[in-house]
Write a protein that holds these residues in place. Sequence first.
Motif, PDB file in Angstrom:
ATOM      1  N   VAL A  11       0.844  -1.189   0.000  1.00  0.00           N
ATOM      2  CA  VAL A  11       0.000   0.000   0.000  1.00  0.00           C
ATOM      3  C   VAL A  11       0.881   1.241   0.000  1.00  0.00           C
ATOM      4  O   VAL A  11       1.842   1.326   0.772  1.00  0.00           O
ATOM      5  N   LYS A  12       0.563   2.205  -0.865  1.00  0.00           N
ATOM      6  CA  LYS A  12       1.303   3.472  -0.889  1.00  0.00           C
ATOM      7  C   LYS A  12       0.792   4.354   0.246  1.00  0.00           C
ATOM      8  O   LYS A  12      -0.398   4.651   0.337  1.00  0.00           O
ATOM      9  N   VAL A  13       1.694   4.769   1.133  1.00  0.00           N
ATOM     10  CA  VAL A  13       1.281   5.565   2.282  1.00  0.00           C
ATOM     11  C   VAL A  13       1.914   6.956   2.300  1.00  0.00           C
ATOM     12  O   VAL A  13       1.271   7.920   2.735  1.00  0.00           O
ATOM     13  N   PHE A  14       3.163   7.082   1.853  1.00  0.00           N
ATOM     14  CA  PHE A  14       3.842   8.373   1.905  1.00  0.00           C
ATOM     15  C   PHE A  14       4.289   8.785   0.509  1.00  0.00           C
ATOM     16  O   PHE A  14       4.937   8.007  -0.201  1.00  0.00           O
ATOM     17  N   SER A  15       3.958  10.014   0.125  1.00  0.00           N
ATOM     18  CA  SER A  15       4.402  10.546  -1.158  1.00  0.00           C
ATOM     19  C   SER A  15       5.889  10.881  -1.088  1.00  0.00           C
ATOM     20  O   SER A  15       6.490  10.930  -0.013  1.00  0.00           O
ATOM     21  N   ALA A  77       3.059  21.616   6.952  1.00  0.00           N
ATOM     22  CA  ALA A  77       1.725  22.063   7.355  1.00  0.00           C
ATOM     23  C   ALA A  77       0.840  22.241   6.123  1.00  0.00           C
ATOM     24  O   ALA A  77      -0.337  21.852   6.128  1.00  0.00           O
ATOM     25  N   TYR A  78       1.412  22.790   5.059  1.00  0.00           N
ATOM     26  CA  TYR A  78       0.649  22.957   3.813  1.00  0.00           C
ATOM     27  C   TYR A  78       0.248  21.603   3.229  1.00  0.00           C
ATOM     28  O   TYR A  78      -0.900  21.406   2.816  1.00  0.00           O
ATOM     29  N   LEU A  79       1.190  20.650   3.203  1.00  0.00           N
ATOM     30  CA  LEU A  79       0.900  19.335   2.646  1.00  0.00           C
ATOM     31  C   LEU A  79      -0.158  18.602   3.457  1.00  0.00           C
ATOM     32  O   LEU A  79      -0.974  17.854   2.902  1.00  0.00           O
ATOM     33  N   TYR A  80      -0.155  18.806   4.761  1.00  0.00           N
ATOM     34  CA  TYR A  80      -1.161  18.134   5.592  1.00  0.00           C
ATOM     35  C   TYR A  80      -2.567  18.573   5.190  1.00  0.00           C
ATOM     36  O   TYR A  80      -3.482  17.744   5.067  1.00  0.00           O
ATOM     37  N   PHE A  81      -2.756  19.863   4.981  1.00  0.00           N
ATOM     38  CA  PHE A  81      -4.094  20.375   4.696  1.00  0.00           C
ATOM     39  C   PHE A  81      -4.484  20.289   3.221  1.00  0.00           C
ATOM     40  O   PHE A  81      -5.668  20.128   2.905  1.00  0.00           O
ATOM     41  N   ILE A  87      -4.350  10.583   3.540  1.00  0.00           N
ATOM     42  CA  ILE A  87      -4.051   9.500   4.483  1.00  0.00           C
ATOM     43  C   ILE A  87      -3.629  10.030   5.851  1.00  0.00           C
ATOM     44  O   ILE A  87      -3.899   9.416   6.875  1.00  0.00           O
ATOM     45  N   GLU A  88      -2.976  11.209   5.876  1.00  0.00           N
ATOM     46  CA  GLU A  88      -2.625  11.811   7.159  1.00  0.00           C
ATOM     47  C   GLU A  88      -3.849  12.458   7.800  1.00  0.00           C
ATOM     48  O   GLU A  88      -4.058  12.343   9.010  1.00  0.00           O
ATOM     49  N   ARG A  89      -4.659  13.131   7.009  1.00  0.00           N
ATOM     50  CA  ARG A  89      -5.849  13.783   7.546  1.00  0.00           C
ATOM     51  C   ARG A  89      -6.858  12.770   8.098  1.00  0.00           C
ATOM     52  O   ARG A  89      -7.547  13.040   9.079  1.00  0.00           O
ATOM     53  N   ARG A  90      -6.923  11.593   7.468  1.00  0.00           N
ATOM     54  CA  ARG A  90      -7.853  10.564   7.938  1.00  0.00           C
ATOM     55  C   ARG A  90      -7.497  10.082   9.338  1.00  0.00           C
ATOM     56  O   ARG A  90      -8.363   9.581  10.064  1.00  0.00           O
ATOM     57  N   SER A  91      -6.244  10.214   9.711  1.00  0.00           N
ATOM     58  CA  SER A  91      -5.812   9.746  11.026  1.00  0.00           C
ATOM     59  C   SER A  91      -6.511  10.487  12.151  1.00  0.00           C
ATOM     60  O   SER A  91      -6.621   9.974  13.271  1.00  0.00           O
ATOM     61  N   PHE A  92      -6.987  11.707  11.876  1.00  0.00           N
ATOM     62  CA  PHE A  92      -7.663  12.489  12.917  1.00  0.00           C
ATOM     63  C   PHE A  92      -8.972  11.835  13.349  1.00  0.00           C
ATOM     64  O   PHE A  92      -9.438  12.054  14.477  1.00  0.00           O
ATOM     65  N   GLN A  93      -9.552  11.007  12.475  1.00  0.00           N
ATOM     66  CA  GLN A  93     -10.789  10.313  12.839  1.00  0.00           C
ATOM     67  C   GLN A  93     -10.571   9.398  14.043  1.00  0.00           C
ATOM     68  O   GLN A  93     -11.453   9.246  14.896  1.00  0.00           O
ATOM     69  N   ASP A  94      -9.392   8.777  14.108  1.00  0.00           N
ATOM     70  CA  ASP A  94      -9.102   7.884  15.227  1.00  0.00           C
ATOM     71  C   ASP A  94      -8.865   8.655  16.523  1.00  0.00           C
ATOM     72  O   ASP A  94      -9.111   8.132  17.619  1.00  0.00           O
ATOM     73  N   VAL A  95      -8.352   9.876  16.407  1.00  0.00           N
ATOM     74  CA  VAL A  95      -8.124  10.688  17.600  1.00  0.00           C
ATOM     75  C   VAL A  95      -9.449  10.974  18.297  1.00  0.00           C
ATOM     76  O   VAL A  95      -9.527  11.020  19.534  1.00  0.00           O
ATOM     77  N   LYS A  96     -10.517  11.125  17.532  1.00  0.00           N
ATOM     78  CA  LYS A  96     -11.840  11.440  18.093  1.00  0.00           C
ATOM     79  C   LYS A  96     -12.583  10.199  18.582  1.00  0.00           C
ATOM     80  O   LYS A  96     -13.641  10.315  19.189  1.00  0.00           O
ATOM     81  N   GLU A 115      -5.360  -1.310  14.311  1.00  0.00           N
ATOM     82  CA  GLU A 115      -6.205  -0.826  13.222  1.00  0.00           C
ATOM     83  C   GLU A 115      -6.374   0.689  13.357  1.00  0.00           C
ATOM     84  O   GLU A 115      -6.587   1.203  14.445  1.00  0.00           O
ATOM     85  N   HIS A 116      -6.271   1.382  12.219  1.00  0.00           N
ATOM     86  CA  HIS A 116      -6.540   2.817  12.225  1.00  0.00           C
ATOM     87  C   HIS A 116      -6.957   3.262  10.829  1.00  0.00           C
ATOM     88  O   HIS A 116      -6.655   2.619   9.830  1.00  0.00           O
ATOM     89  N   LYS A 117      -7.658   4.390  10.781  1.00  0.00           N
ATOM     90  CA  LYS A 117      -8.233   4.881   9.528  1.00  0.00           C
ATOM     91  C   LYS A 117      -7.170   5.402   8.568  1.00  0.00           C
ATOM     92  O   LYS A 117      -7.252   5.208   7.364  1.00  0.00           O
ATOM     93  N   GLY A 118      -6.187   6.092   9.113  1.00  0.00           N
ATOM     94  CA  GLY A 118      -5.143   6.685   8.284  1.00  0.00           C
ATOM     95  C   GLY A 118      -3.816   5.993   8.470  1.00  0.00           C
ATOM     96  O   GLY A 118      -3.744   4.799   8.760  1.00  0.00           O
ATOM     97  N   VAL A 119      -2.751   6.775   8.341  1.00  0.00           N
ATOM     98  CA  VAL A 119      -1.416   6.199   8.446  1.00  0.00           C
ATOM     99  C   VAL A 119      -0.918   6.175   9.887  1.00  0.00           C
ATOM    100  O   VAL A 119      -0.003   5.425  10.218  1.00  0.00           O
TER     101      VAL A 119
END
Length: 224
Positions: A11-15, A77-81, A87-96, A115-119
């Motif tokens: 699976v490709k996870v990091f650009s 910070a720019y790349l995150y948003f 895949i990084e932004r999806r990780s916030f779903q697990d934080v909640k 198991e987690h939604k993002g990376v």
Amino acid sequence: MATATPAYERVKVFSAAIRIFHWLRALSIVILTATGFYISWPYLVGADSTDVLVQGWIRYAHLICGFILCAVTLIRAYLYFFSKSDIERRSFQDVKNYRSWIIQLKSYFWIGGLEHKGVYGPLQYVTYLAVTLMALFMCITGLTLYANVYHQGMGGALWAPAAWVTEAFGGLAWIRILHHYVTWAFIIFLVIHIYMAVWMGIRFKHNAVDAIVSGYDYHPKHSD
């Protein structure tokens, strides 16, 4: 004869951009730490000739890596948003999700899977967010110290906000002390980060160091 299917899928996870800036940030932090400690306590004996400026060259390397860290912090910070990959932004779903916290904490005690939604898992996400905020703090305090030494060019342009930061922190002495303390926080994080990255590869056979090198991870296949 039926052939066995592989237990893991690629699976490709990091650009490429994320990987490059990760290693640039890591290299700059290592050099900044080493040169920063030397600037605070110059232990090398300078040459007899005045043409060899040991402290000057080490300070120069510190400044260059400091500007690199500032640039990488802003770009990450720019790349995150705004990166195409979420895949990084999806990780916030697990934080909640409190269940994701329980799953990750249990996995550290060798109970259950991971198991987690993002990376990132929720604990990883919060830790990396804290590291990003520490990097931002180091950039702000570092630029403030820079502006108080170099009064022309960029230092002159930063003088007004640097003066405000200096006053807000109660003077340059406190800025230097806090800059030093956060350096130790980076050192502690680096040791734990390397240990956990290796441990994750051994424990789960994925989420390991090679993902930030090649960009690919190997996740267990789930039978339909």
